[in-house]
Design a protein around this motif. Structure first.
Motif, PDB file in Angstrom:
ATOM      1  N   ALA A 121       1.077  -1.343  -0.008  1.00  0.00           N
ATOM      2  CA  ALA A 121       0.092  -0.142  -0.132  1.00  0.00           C
ATOM      3  C   ALA A 121       0.803   1.289   0.025  1.00  0.00           C
ATOM      4  O   ALA A 121       0.297   2.349  -0.044  1.00  0.00           O
ATOM      5  N   SER A 122       1.978   1.116   0.288  1.00  0.00           N
ATOM      6  CA  SER A 122       2.868   2.400   0.171  1.00  0.00           C
ATOM      7  C   SER A 122       3.033   3.239  -1.013  1.00  0.00           C
ATOM      8  O   SER A 122       3.346   4.376  -0.593  1.00  0.00           O
ATOM      9  N   ASP A 123       2.569   2.765  -2.095  1.00  0.00           N
ATOM     10  CA  ASP A 123       2.792   3.687  -3.284  1.00  0.00           C
ATOM     11  C   ASP A 123       1.312   4.026  -3.602  1.00  0.00           C
ATOM     12  O   ASP A 123       1.046   4.659  -4.575  1.00  0.00           O
ATOM     13  N   GLY A 124       0.220   3.935  -2.760  1.00  0.00           N
ATOM     14  CA  GLY A 124      -0.974   4.552  -2.737  1.00  0.00           C
ATOM     15  C   GLY A 124      -1.947   3.541  -3.583  1.00  0.00           C
ATOM     16  O   GLY A 124      -3.039   3.717  -3.723  1.00  0.00           O
ATOM     17  N   PHE A 125      -1.302   2.459  -3.959  1.00  0.00           N
ATOM     18  CA  PHE A 125      -2.428   1.591  -4.720  1.00  0.00           C
ATOM     19  C   PHE A 125      -1.768  -0.039  -4.559  1.00  0.00           C
ATOM     20  O   PHE A 125      -0.586   0.071  -4.722  1.00  0.00           O
ATOM     21  N   VAL A 126      -2.715  -0.880  -4.300  1.00  0.00           N
ATOM     22  CA  VAL A 126      -2.295  -2.319  -4.193  1.00  0.00           C
ATOM     23  C   VAL A 126      -2.643  -2.909  -5.375  1.00  0.00           C
ATOM     24  O   VAL A 126      -3.826  -3.212  -5.932  1.00  0.00           O
ATOM     25  N   HIS A 127      -1.607  -3.372  -6.196  1.00  0.00           N
ATOM     26  CA  HIS A 127      -1.737  -3.879  -7.653  1.00  0.00           C
ATOM     27  C   HIS A 127      -1.999  -5.473  -7.402  1.00  0.00           C
ATOM     28  O   HIS A 127      -1.827  -6.173  -6.361  1.00  0.00           O
ATOM     29  N   GLU A 128      -2.981  -5.885  -8.558  1.00  0.00           N
ATOM     30  CA  GLU A 128      -3.317  -7.426  -8.351  1.00  0.00           C
ATOM     31  C   GLU A 128      -2.240  -8.424  -8.277  1.00  0.00           C
ATOM     32  O   GLU A 128      -2.224  -9.373  -7.663  1.00  0.00           O
ATOM     33  N   LYS A 129      -1.073  -7.927  -8.868  1.00  0.00           N
ATOM     34  CA  LYS A 129       0.102  -8.986  -8.867  1.00  0.00           C
ATOM     35  C   LYS A 129       0.614  -8.718  -7.401  1.00  0.00           C
ATOM     36  O   LYS A 129       0.983 -10.015  -6.981  1.00  0.00           O
ATOM     37  N   GLU A 130       0.541  -7.705  -6.614  1.00  0.00           N
ATOM     38  CA  GLU A 130       0.977  -7.683  -5.191  1.00  0.00           C
ATOM     39  C   GLU A 130      -0.113  -8.460  -4.507  1.00  0.00           C
ATOM     40  O   GLU A 130       0.513  -9.088  -3.613  1.00  0.00           O
ATOM     41  N   ILE A 131      -1.216  -8.527  -4.834  1.00  0.00           N
ATOM     42  CA  ILE A 131      -2.151  -9.348  -3.951  1.00  0.00           C
ATOM     43  C   ILE A 131      -1.741 -10.740  -4.184  1.00  0.00           C
ATOM     44  O   ILE A 131      -1.772 -11.519  -3.209  1.00  0.00           O
ATOM     45  N   ALA A 132      -1.704 -10.923  -5.449  1.00  0.00           N
ATOM     46  CA  ALA A 132      -1.076 -12.449  -5.880  1.00  0.00           C
ATOM     47  C   ALA A 132      -0.117 -13.020  -4.941  1.00  0.00           C
ATOM     48  O   ALA A 132       0.067 -14.257  -4.404  1.00  0.00           O
ATOM     49  N   VAL A 133       0.962 -12.049  -5.006  1.00  0.00           N
ATOM     50  CA  VAL A 133       2.305 -12.482  -4.162  1.00  0.00           C
ATOM     51  C   VAL A 133       1.884 -12.583  -2.707  1.00  0.00           C
ATOM     52  O   VAL A 133       2.409 -13.577  -2.272  1.00  0.00           O
ATOM     53  N   MET A 134       1.011 -11.691  -2.125  1.00  0.00           N
ATOM     54  CA  MET A 134       0.716 -11.712  -0.820  1.00  0.00           C
ATOM     55  C   MET A 134      -0.125 -13.088  -0.563  1.00  0.00           C
ATOM     56  O   MET A 134       0.315 -13.806   0.507  1.00  0.00           O
ATOM     57  N   ASN A 135      -0.886 -13.389  -1.156  1.00  0.00           N
ATOM     58  CA  ASN A 135      -1.836 -14.415  -0.967  1.00  0.00           C
ATOM     59  C   ASN A 135      -1.217 -15.817  -1.319  1.00  0.00           C
ATOM     60  O   ASN A 135      -1.215 -16.823  -0.470  1.00  0.00           O
ATOM     61  N   ASN A 136       0.065 -15.810  -2.019  1.00  0.00           N
ATOM     62  CA  ASN A 136       0.701 -16.974  -2.199  1.00  0.00           C
ATOM     63  C   ASN A 136       1.596 -17.128  -1.042  1.00  0.00           C
ATOM     64  O   ASN A 136       1.684 -18.148  -0.552  1.00  0.00           O
ATOM     65  N   VAL A 137       2.384 -15.862  -0.463  1.00  0.00           N
ATOM     66  CA  VAL A 137       2.837 -16.285   0.768  1.00  0.00           C
ATOM     67  C   VAL A 137       2.078 -16.721   1.880  1.00  0.00           C
ATOM     68  O   VAL A 137       2.501 -17.511   2.456  1.00  0.00           O
ATOM     69  N   ILE A 138       0.936 -16.013   2.135  1.00  0.00           N
ATOM     70  CA  ILE A 138       0.275 -16.357   3.076  1.00  0.00           C
ATOM     71  C   ILE A 138      -0.307 -17.893   3.028  1.00  0.00           C
ATOM     72  O   ILE A 138      -0.385 -18.611   4.223  1.00  0.00           O
ATOM     73  N   SER A 139      -0.640 -18.418   1.879  1.00  0.00           N
ATOM     74  CA  SER A 139      -0.882 -19.874   1.660  1.00  0.00           C
ATOM     75  C   SER A 139       0.295 -20.659   1.929  1.00  0.00           C
ATOM     76  O   SER A 139       0.075 -21.825   2.796  1.00  0.00           O
ATOM     77  N   LEU A 140       1.549 -20.482   1.372  1.00  0.00           N
ATOM     78  CA  LEU A 140       2.553 -21.269   1.805  1.00  0.00           C
ATOM     79  C   LEU A 140       3.060 -21.234   3.210  1.00  0.00           C
ATOM     80  O   LEU A 140       3.559 -22.306   3.517  1.00  0.00           O
ATOM     81  N   ILE A 141       3.082 -20.139   4.004  1.00  0.00           N
ATOM     82  CA  ILE A 141       3.196 -20.082   5.543  1.00  0.00           C
ATOM     83  C   ILE A 141       2.367 -20.824   6.457  1.00  0.00           C
ATOM     84  O   ILE A 141       2.504 -20.886   7.457  1.00  0.00           O
TER      85      ILE A 141
END
Length: 111
Positions: free
Chosen positions: A82-102
């Motif tokens: 969110a630090s750039d003022g917009f959460v990109h769909e690819k960033e959401i995908a990375v975060m959800n992947n990390v969340i799933s894997l951990i």
């Protein structure tokens, strides 16, 4: 959040992956990373080391972290995204992947 060296490497690797996810490095993301360097006590040398180690090693380290550290990692990822003022769909995908894997029960959405 107190991290050992392997945890720092893994966390830094994931943060950098998130920053690079949308193909553009924004000034807000750079500022966020600089702030995290101070908070998590790492420098640019550790960032370079994190780039050079295998991804599989990171996942193993992240999976073994305590639940509190995993939750804090998710919070950090949300802050960086969110630090750039917009959460990109690819960033959401990375975060959800990390969340799933951990193994954290959490879902990031772009609301």
């Amino acid at each position: 959040m107190k991290l050992d060296i392997s945890e720092k490497l893994a966390v830094v690797h994931v943060i950098e992956s998130l920053i690079m996810a949308d193909g553009t490095i924004h000034i807000g993301e750079i500022n966020s990373l600089s702030r995290l360097m101070h908070i998590l006590d790492f420098d640019s040398n550790l960032l370079l080391q994190a780039r050079n180690l295998g991804t599989d090693v990171y996942w193993d380290v992240l999976k073994e972290m305590s639940t509190d550290k995993k939750k804090r990692l998710v919070e950090i990822l949300e802050e960086v995204a969110a630090s750039d003022g917009f959460v990109h769909e690819k960033e959401i995908a990375v975060m959800n992947n990390v969340i799933s894997l951990i193994g954290i029960e959490y879902q990031i959405t772009n609301n």
